[in-house]
Enzyme design. Structure first.
Site, PDB file in Angstrom:
ATOM      1  N   ASP A  38       1.397   7.229   1.200  1.00  0.00           N
ATOM      2  CA  ASP A  38       0.384   6.748   1.914  1.00  0.00           C
ATOM      3  C   ASP A  38      -0.020   5.469   2.962  1.00  0.00           C
ATOM      4  O   ASP A  38       1.150   4.749   2.407  1.00  0.00           O
ATOM      5  CB  ASP A  38      -0.696   6.186   0.453  1.00  0.00           C
ATOM      6  CG  ASP A  38      -1.925   6.519   1.534  1.00  0.00           C
ATOM      7  OD1 ASP A  38      -2.497   7.297   0.887  1.00  0.00           O
ATOM      8  OD2 ASP A  38      -3.425   5.393   1.229  1.00  0.00           O
TER       9      ASP A  38
ATOM     10  N   ASP B 199      -3.577   9.255   5.879  1.00  0.00           N
ATOM     11  CA  ASP B 199      -4.010   8.926   6.638  1.00  0.00           C
ATOM     12  C   ASP B 199      -2.841   7.570   7.088  1.00  0.00           C
ATOM     13  O   ASP B 199      -3.261   6.646   7.768  1.00  0.00           O
ATOM     14  CB  ASP B 199      -4.678   7.561   5.259  1.00  0.00           C
ATOM     15  CG  ASP B 199      -4.197   7.715   4.081  1.00  0.00           C
ATOM     16  OD1 ASP B 199      -3.176   7.807   3.700  1.00  0.00           O
ATOM     17  OD2 ASP B 199      -4.909   6.791   3.641  1.00  0.00           O
TER      18      ASP B 199
ATOM     19  N   HIS C 245      -4.631   4.065  -6.530  1.00  0.00           N
ATOM     20  CA  HIS C 245      -5.716   2.573  -6.646  1.00  0.00           C
ATOM     21  C   HIS C 245      -5.622   2.095  -8.295  1.00  0.00           C
ATOM     22  O   HIS C 245      -6.200   0.581  -8.134  1.00  0.00           O
ATOM     23  CB  HIS C 245      -6.140   2.044  -5.424  1.00  0.00           C
ATOM     24  CG  HIS C 245      -5.724   1.891  -4.168  1.00  0.00           C
ATOM     25  ND1 HIS C 245      -4.970   1.589  -3.327  1.00  0.00           N
ATOM     26  CD2 HIS C 245      -6.214   3.048  -2.908  1.00  0.00           C
ATOM     27  CE1 HIS C 245      -4.648   1.773  -1.820  1.00  0.00           C
ATOM     28  NE2 HIS C 245      -5.591   2.964  -2.113  1.00  0.00           N
TER      29      HIS C 245
ATOM     30  N   HIS D  71      -1.770   3.392   2.579  1.00  0.00           N
ATOM     31  CA  HIS D  71      -1.646   1.758   2.106  1.00  0.00           C
ATOM     32  C   HIS D  71      -0.963   2.135   0.023  1.00  0.00           C
ATOM     33  O   HIS D  71      -0.793   2.422  -0.035  1.00  0.00           O
ATOM     34  CB  HIS D  71      -3.387   2.230   1.728  1.00  0.00           C
ATOM     35  CG  HIS D  71      -4.826   2.377   2.194  1.00  0.00           C
ATOM     36  ND1 HIS D  71      -4.550   3.093   2.657  1.00  0.00           N
ATOM     37  CD2 HIS D  71      -5.428   1.225   2.921  1.00  0.00           C
ATOM     38  CE1 HIS D  71      -5.974   3.053   3.441  1.00  0.00           C
ATOM     39  NE2 HIS D  71      -6.362   1.980   4.150  1.00  0.00           N
TER      40      HIS D  71
END
Length: 342
Positions: free
Chosen positions: A193, A282, A158, A195
């Protein structure tokens, strides 16, 4: 397969973040490392300490202005009367062109995308060693290893060239890809991931030498919200070199693996010479963020499928939060990857 990790990465220990406006315990805990180390060892990996690679590989993808901020902002923040124990921004610009604030508060807002990346006394040093783990893994692959695993914590995908966000400060996957570019003409980053890897996308969005591909929960109602949509294809010379494959919430193994086949089609068309896997665990059905529903056996199948690309591969740890199966999920992925690779 070699794995790289330094004990300094454990010292970053953020206490809280804001979620839907409410303070919550920060889920990016040092304990993640113990679970992931156990998972890596269960897969038969040898854990080695990376060397100190200096700022060069990091500055290749991050601006000097941002790195100067990361290194010094905590000490500057402590001089503010009544400031919080950790650096957490309370203001953000609606545009980031033009003037650059001189104050610590203004610069925190400028360089921190959200309130999920608090900076404490140990954050800078931990982030450096996290990035150096990725550098060491990339060096190992360039030296001839078919693959290597970097236990990067704090994670990185990120983080933009000059912005932290979502528990991330230095973009370890981008650092690894840039190191691989010393030998490989074309490198692909495949982000699995939960996200979207918005920082990774941002770093390479105008470049045709690094293809970025991300499978993730549809951001229309999920973090990071403003990035990760299917119509984001790159810009300028990078147009056509970014592929986002958002998945409906709660998508499980079959949907994830089917979407991987689309990713592989684009990757093969790019004809890369090396691969970085931004490995988030995740997407697991029992992860605290609860966005997707991949099972532990599903991670093994994902690892096996990615290994089928037959590329020199750096596996960089991204997300995956505290739950009973975190280590097992890493073991499953690495075993699946190694079994197919072997």
């Amino acid at each position: 397969m070699k794995a790289f990790y330094a004990e300094e990465q454990k010292r970053h220990d953020p206490k809280a973040f804001l979620s839907s406006g409410a303070p919550q315990p920060n889920p990016e805990k040092p304990e993640r490392i113990e679970r992931l180390l156990a998972g890596a060892r269960s897969a038969g990996l040898t854990i080695e300490r990376p060397g100190n690679h200096g700022l060069g590989p990091i500055a290749a993808v991050h601006t000097p202005e941002y790195l100067d901020f990361l290194e010094h902002i905590f000490a500057r923040w402590q001089r503010i009367e009544g400031a919080s124990a950790e650096v957490i921004p309370n203001i953000h610009p609606i545009a980031r062109n033009g003037s650059y604030p001189a104050s610590a508060v203004g610069q925190a807002g400028y360089h921190m995308a959200d309130t999920a990346c608090p900076i404490s006394a140990e954050t800078w040093n931990s982030a450096l060693w996290s990035a150096w783990s990725a550098v060491e893994a990339a060096d190992a692959v360039m030296a001839g290893a078919p693959s290597a695993y970097a236990l990067c914590r704090p994670p990185g995908h990120h983080a933009f060239a000059d912005v932290a966000g979502g528990f991330c400060f230095i973009n370890n996957s981008a650092v690894a890809a840039q190191v691989l570019r010393r030998q490989a003409t074309r490198v692909v980053i495949l982000d699995v991931d939960l996200h979207h890897g918005n920082g990774t996308q941002g770093i390479f969005y105008t470049r045709p030498d690094v293809l970025t591909v991300s499978l993730h929960a549809d951001p229309v109602r999920f973090y990071p919200f403003f990035w990760g949509h299917a119509d984001e294809r790159g810009e300028g010379p990078g147009l056509g070199y970014n592929l986002n494959l958002p998945l409906p919430r709660k998508s499980a193994d079959a949907a994830f693996l089917d979407t991987l086949t689309t990713a592989f089609q684009r990757i093969r068309a790019f004809a890369p010479e090396a691969l970085v896997v931004a490995l988030g665990l995740d997407a697991f059905e029992g992860d605290p963020f609860g966005g997707l529903s991949v099972t532990t056996p599903g991670f093994s199948r994902i690892g096996e499928a990615i290994a089928g690309l037959g590329l020199p591969t750096v596996i960089v740890q991204e997300g995956g939060y505290l739950c009973d199966a975190l280590g097992d999920n890493l073991t499953a992925f690495l075993t699946g990857f190694g079994g197919k690779q072997g």
